[in-house]
Write a protein that holds these residues in place. Sequence first.
Motif, PDB file in Angstrom:
ATOM      1  N   GLY A  39     -75.478  98.383 -47.988  1.00 18.74           N
ATOM      2  CA  GLY A  39     -75.152  98.813 -46.293  1.00 18.74           C
ATOM      3  C   GLY A  39     -73.447  98.803 -46.127  1.00 18.74           C
ATOM      4  N   ALA A  40     -72.712  98.460 -47.037  1.00 25.44           N
ATOM      5  CA  ALA A  40     -71.213  98.594 -46.744  1.00 25.44           C
ATOM      6  C   ALA A  40     -70.709 100.037 -46.751  1.00 25.44           C
ATOM      7  CB  ALA A  40     -70.535  98.047 -47.697  1.00 25.44           C
ATOM      8  N   SER A  62     -69.482  91.123 -50.601  1.00 25.48           N
ATOM      9  CA  SER A  62     -68.256  90.836 -49.681  1.00 25.48           C
ATOM     10  C   SER A  62     -67.593  89.524 -50.095  1.00 25.48           C
ATOM     11  CB  SER A  62     -68.484  90.978 -48.264  1.00 25.48           C
ATOM     12  OG  SER A  62     -69.177  89.597 -48.113  1.00 25.48           O
ATOM     13  N   GLY A  63     -66.265  89.288 -49.732  1.00 24.01           N
ATOM     14  CA  GLY A  63     -65.561  88.199 -50.091  1.00 24.01           C
ATOM     15  C   GLY A  63     -66.219  86.955 -49.408  1.00 24.01           C
ATOM     16  N   LYS A  64     -66.891  87.114 -48.316  1.00 20.26           N
ATOM     17  CA  LYS A  64     -67.664  85.824 -47.695  1.00 20.26           C
ATOM     18  C   LYS A  64     -68.750  85.531 -48.469  1.00 20.26           C
ATOM     19  CE  LYS A  64     -69.261  84.253 -43.333  1.00 20.26           C
ATOM     20  NZ  LYS A  64     -69.739  84.604 -41.988  1.00 20.26           N
ATOM     21  N   ASP A 102     -63.970  87.284 -44.581  1.00 18.39           N
ATOM     22  CA  ASP A 102     -64.148  88.921 -44.420  1.00 18.39           C
ATOM     23  C   ASP A 102     -65.714  89.331 -45.011  1.00 18.39           C
ATOM     24  OD1 ASP A 102     -63.746  91.467 -43.918  1.00 18.39           O
ATOM     25  OD2 ASP A 102     -62.062  91.566 -45.590  1.00 18.39           O
ATOM     26  N   HIS A 103     -66.220  89.596 -43.993  1.00 16.94           N
ATOM     27  CA  HIS A 103     -67.580  90.205 -44.165  1.00 16.94           C
ATOM     28  C   HIS A 103     -67.787  91.585 -43.806  1.00 16.94           C
ATOM     29  CE1 HIS A 103     -71.773  89.360 -45.304  1.00 16.94           C
ATOM     30  NE2 HIS A 103     -72.024  89.753 -44.060  1.00 16.94           N
TER      31      HIS A 103
END
Lengths: 341, 799
Positions: free
Chosen positions: B80-81, B121-123, B130-131
């Motif tokens: 989805g990114a 993601s990082g989160k 950061d998401h």
Amino acid sequence: MLSQLDSLKTDALAAISAAQDEAALETVRVNFLGKKGSVTALSQGMKDVPVDQKKEVGAKLNDVRTTITDGIESKKFALQAALDAKAVEGIDITLPGRPSTGNGAMHPLTQIRDLAIRTLRRLGFILAEGPEIETEFHCFDALNTPADHPARNEKDTFYLPDGRLLRTHTSSVQIRTMEAAKSLPIRIIAPGAAYRRDEIDATHLSVFNQLEGLYVSNDVSLADLKGTLEAFFREIFGPNTAVRFRPHFFPFTEPSFEIDVKLEATGKDARWIEIAGCGMVDPAVFTAVNQSRGDNLFDPETTTGFAFGLGLDRLAMILHSITDIRHLIENDVRFLQQFAA
Amino acid sequence: MQVSLSWLSTHLDLSSYTVPQLSDLLTFAGVEVEGIEERGVTTDKVVVAQIESFVQHPNADKLSVCQVNDGTGIRQIVCGAKNFKAGDKVPLALPGAVLPGGFAIKEGKLRGVDSMGMMCSGKELGLGDDHSGLLILDAETTIGTPFNQLVPSDVVFDLEITPNRPDLLSHLGLARELSALTDIPLKGQRDYAKTSTKSKSAADDQVALRATDVCPLYTARIIKDVKVGPSPEWLRRRLESIGLRPINSIVDITNFVMMEMGQSLHCFDLDKLHGGIVVRNASEGEQMLALDGQTYTLLTDDLVIADPKRAIAIAGVMGGEETGVTEATTNVLLEAAWFTPSNIRRTSRRLGLSSDSSYRFERGIDPQQVAGGSELATKLILSIAGGTAEDVLHVAGEVPALTGEVTLDEDRARKLLGTPDLTGDEIHTILEKLGLGKKAATKHESRWHIPSYRADLQRPVDLIEEIARVIGLDRVPSKMTAVAVPSDATDRAYDFAMTLRQALVNRGCFEAQTLRLIADVQLPDTLGGGTGVAVKNPLSEDHTTLRPSIIPGLIATAALNIRQGADRLRFFELGRVFLKLPNGNSREEERLAILISGPVSPSSWHARTPHAADIHELMGIITNLPGLSRVSIEPKAVKESPANFLLTSELRAGNRNLGWIAQLHPSRTRDISARHPVYVAELLLSALRQGSTGPAKFEELPRFPGMTRDVAMEVPADLPHAKVAAFFASQKEPLFIASEVFDVFTDPTGQKIAKDRKSIAWTLTYRSPEKTLESAEVDAAHQRILAALEKALPATVRR
């Protein structure tokens, strides 16, 4: 005569039945049984009745008189019953009660404090108190707080121009009580206000309410502290409440603990909630009290004791699921009403 | 303090403990765990992958279908990114991976398209917040590498260390404690109390120690030809993991040493110094520009590190800007010292300047590790920044001896803990594990050497506390002793106060609890005339003064409720007021305040708008209070009613002042937008309580009936009721036993009775204790009273 009596009886019963109130009924009685009444008049004719009929006529006469008397009595009763029934006719019992002055309510803090006090009194604690404007000695020095401890800072504590301060905890009452004591044991609780220089927000007040406890004798142990406080919190939160003691640090107790109780918030898992601080009285406190008294009643070699303190505002918030501590000082009547007995 | 599990693990192997177990272990050792943050992933099933190509998802606008190389082959991943392009390297969670928070990755279909894993993601990996998109990795990273090799996972505990345990303010200190609690041995290759560097007494032109009372020990070591630059990755990561920002290699090393073993250090740029170090008290008003860019003005109580010309650091708190280490620095002087905690605390508080360094010094660091800290830092500097160090440590002063030996009476320990079954062996094991050295032991007593880092252990009771902490309260039995202690005046006062509260609640009043600190502008609402006690350092102008009266708080409560639409106000408060005495002292006393306004009863179908309360309503509440049932109250108007009130009257019972009653002035009433008159009273609890002392005494019931006679009279309108009552009360007529007013009539129009007159009616009761009275006797007595009445008062009896 017999037939006369029969018709008289019929007439009388009809008249009784027709009577609509007590006055009409009285008229019937006078007309038939009064001095000049028809039955009385007939009974005067008894003397003319032939001897062989006297018995029969006499019995009849008695029967007529009794029947009329009873009829009047029962009619009287029926009339009264009808009147009594009429007295409550049209009352709608489903309407709300008359409020008179209405009911007030005690402040939830008072109710919590009273619950705590009643519970601890059953365990043999008596009440004690002390001033809220305190000396540094009673609030800090005697409680083994170092001279440069951060709590003494003007940033955290309210001072008066003369150097006295507003007590930052009710623990100062421990010192006041021990100074004034004539003998041991001491077993007191001290509910009261305390002050800290905190901005007022949803979880802080600059003036808040605590309850202090102190038991000093010659053989008080950590086991007494544990048993007493477990019993206390189970009285407050329910008999199956889990209570745990976490080691902590306070200058005036050693060892020191914080107490957590496991509570369920609605819709959430039960979790440990910090509720109080406690510990065994530090011998340095006894030494300070002895110096102030000028004797050795609290011999630090032999005297032991436990002390505890809890925040009543926090306790009220937990017990009643109050989300913002400011409700406790705003006194909105819509809030107070929710705590009516 | 933030503590990294991976850092801790360099000191002892904690792999047999789960994070929740460690958290419990710390909690029950007296270290509160305020937060736990898991960072990165432990699983090998998150790997570096490269996005080879991607297309729009056929059934969803916001999704892409990506072809991703995981190092073993190509996988299809629905994502989805939007923040990636073909060729980017990203972390890929393979099926079977469990991400932080317990999220398990499975193969599946997203809107009908197969997806064989998840790009992260990082989160999602527990790294930052950061998401907004995928974590795009360095292009140099190797495809297929497990992500935890790239970013090792860690758990960071946020701990609250109590002020008595400064030895826990480092990873080594915590490791030592955990080792004692778990029996897991310390890896032990680092003993900072032992050093291999030679010490040498510093010459006066190297270190001049002029204040040994507040700085008993100062050491310096010079390291030349260093190259200051960014720290290597491992060092940066260590610092970042516990929330410290890397600055440069030298500064980072001093921070690392502090967090590793607790010794706070400082490095000066040697070339900026005008000669040797001078440790001295500041001169009055001396100024120094500190590393935070602020200039601080110092007093003679403050300790400074100086060169012969000026102060170059506020000792133990913060270094000076001018002599700080920068990228241009080549020669440094490394300071390691021990400062007296109270002195550092005082300076830090006074300046409002706190640092990680001052935090440790003011609690007390281990004096035996000063040289060891210096040595560790020197080694790290040489290996990271290069250069050469002097082969000796210049030492001024002496290592202070903060700890000694403590003798423990073990019977006393058992008694205080309430654990008669606690054996001497158990006690010894516990203390030895905590690093105490047994010097001697008899059957009931043992003598212990205290390690230098446990300056909190000075007395036997301090050792007992350690034992309690380690055995925990589960080991202590629960004992309950109820002791009978005689109650005292405070108990009786409390019970009386609760009775008062209940009585007022029954009269429909709500109990308020207002703040005892009120604003200056509220003071004119004071009833009773006292002056409050002003606080020297109020937080805001809303809370400046300890209240001399509860009424200001109740008026504010009324105002708040009126704003919320309340019409009928019934409030009381029971609490303390503070009165300033002429001699400067103060007195605290308990009072009861009541405020009423508005309809006498709540509106209902019986009465939509009941009439509003008047002052007699309030007086009625007061006269029926517990403690006042057998007291006759005489209101006495005060000479000058305070400006915010009308009708202010003192309430007296004989010589005793019970308190005050008043109507709030109409102008003040309008201020708070009250729709009805507001009435207030404030009563002294001690005075009320005097009326309720002792059990009531039974009086024989009258055996003969009484008779009553009414009297109606006309009197001047301003004749107070109290005068008439006093007249009747003073009558000595033997048969006359009671009187009561039952009517008061005035006519402001003057039609039925003159405006300056009123008609009042009383009923008088006569009774004899010996017989049933005859009418004639009563009439005669009544006439005698009426005659006396007309003589004594300006009254015309209607006959």
